[in-house]
Design a protein around this motif. Structure first.
Motif, short mmCIF file in Angstrom:
data_model
loop_
_atom_site.label_atom_id
_atom_site.label_comp_id
_atom_site.label_asym_id
_atom_site.label_seq_id
_atom_site.Cartn_x
_atom_site.Cartn_y
_atom_site.Cartn_z
N ASN A 99 0.81 -1.23 0.00
CA ASN A 99 0.00 0.00 0.00
C ASN A 99 0.85 1.28 0.00
OD1 ASN A 99 -2.28 -1.71 0.23
ND2 ASN A 99 -1.89 -1.84 2.43
N THR A 100 1.89 1.28 -0.83
CA THR A 100 2.79 2.45 -0.90
C THR A 100 2.36 3.43 -1.99
OG1 THR A 100 4.67 1.17 -0.08
CG2 THR A 100 5.20 3.14 -1.36
N ASP A 131 -5.49 0.53 -2.02
CA ASP A 131 -6.89 0.28 -2.36
C ASP A 131 -7.42 1.50 -3.14
OD1 ASP A 131 -9.34 -0.99 -2.35
OD2 ASP A 131 -9.95 -0.11 -0.44
N GLY A 132 -8.07 1.28 -4.24
CA GLY A 132 -8.60 2.39 -5.04
C GLY A 132 -7.59 2.95 -6.04
N GLY A 133 -6.37 2.40 -6.02
CA GLY A 133 -5.33 2.89 -6.94
C GLY A 133 -5.47 2.24 -8.31
N ARG A 134 -5.00 2.94 -9.34
CA ARG A 134 -5.13 2.43 -10.71
C ARG A 134 -3.86 1.72 -11.16
NH1 ARG A 134 -8.51 3.36 -14.98
NH2 ARG A 134 -9.62 5.03 -13.95
N LEU A 214 -7.99 -0.86 -8.30
CA LEU A 214 -7.91 -1.93 -7.29
C LEU A 214 -8.98 -1.81 -6.23
CD1 LEU A 214 -4.31 -2.60 -5.99
CD2 LEU A 214 -5.90 -4.16 -7.10
N SER A 215 -9.64 -2.95 -5.97
CA SER A 215 -10.57 -2.97 -4.86
C SER A 215 -10.13 -4.08 -3.93
CB SER A 215 -11.99 -3.20 -5.39
OG SER A 215 -12.85 -3.32 -4.30
#
Ligand code: SAM
Length: 219
Positions: A99-100, A131-134, A214-215
């Motif tokens: 999660n960086t 989370d939520g990153g593309r 990303l979920s």
């Protein structure tokens, strides 16, 4: 002796044939359609470029508020004249905590058809992106003038990406060479004698971008 990480590197010609790589990077997507596509979809924050090559794309996508970190395992590819913070690593083992990153992309690197540990690379990417990153992966779409010179199939298969939950878009771009002799030089290197048949400076080139937001809660 090879360490574990170097055995995971896919050999690439760019570091040992810099003149040819210079032609490739200058002429492929000369109008910057792939850069434009990525620039519109990547957020501000911290963005990882996997298999960054000489940092061409990372440099273009860097802006105030968006720090793009190029990760490149081949020391010979790294262009230290670019104002970038280089990271040494391979897709199969990304040297960052979970999660960086706010997003990640990769252009024509590692995530090719037939690479046996592609899912190992993808799970690493999904680990280091928040989370939520593309995630955006760019490769050859095929069905174009450029790929028609190749004696082998160098196109990406869409179906396995759709099965992994990625959407895709086709970016219509071009190789634009300064001279036909430059086109012949690069295409002969890539494709052998078939590349010598090129007789134009502009070649239609279709690129595919696989993308997913990303979920992590779905897991
Ligand atoms: C075709 S080049 C693309 C470079 C750059 N992304 C670009 O668009 O110009 C592929 C790059 O991936 C790097 N590479 C090779 N094995 C890798 C791996 N296992 N993980 C990440 N990158 C890798 C190569 O060293 C090379 O620089």
């Amino acid at each position: 002796m090879k360490n574990d990480s170097s055995s995971k590197i896919i050999p690439f010609y760019g570091g040992i044939k810099p003149k040819l790589f210079e032609i490739e990077r200058r002429c492929m997507d000369r109008k910057g359609k792939v850069i434009e596509y990525l620039d519109e979809r990547l957020p501000d924050g911290l963005v990882l470029d996997v298999g960054a090559g000489n940092g061409f794309t990372a440099e273009k996508l860097s802006r105030e508020g968006r720090l793009v970190l190029p990760m490149e395992p081949d020391e010979k590819m790294i262009d230290r004249s670019k104002n970038l913070i280089w990271c040494n690593g391979v897709a199969q083992s990304i040297p960052f905590h979970a999660n960086t990153f706010d997003a990640m992309y990769s252009t024509w690197a590692f995530f090719f058809d037939g690479i046996k540990d592609i899912d190992e690379g993808l799970s690493e990417v999904e680990r280091v992106v928040k989370d939520g990153g593309r995630i955006v992966i760019v490769d050859n779409y095929g069905d174009d003038e450029f790929c028609s010179y190749s004696p082998n199939d160098i196109t990406s298969s869409v179906d396995p990406w759709v099965q992994r939950g990625y959407e895709y878009e086709v970016i219509h771009t071009e190789f634009i060479f300064d001279h036909v002799r430059e086109a012949k030089e690069l295409l002969t290197f890539y494709f052998g004698e078939q590349g010598n048949q090129v007789n134009t400076t502009t070649l239609e080139y279709k690129v595919v971008a696989y993308t997913k937001v990303l979920s992590k809660s779905d897991r």
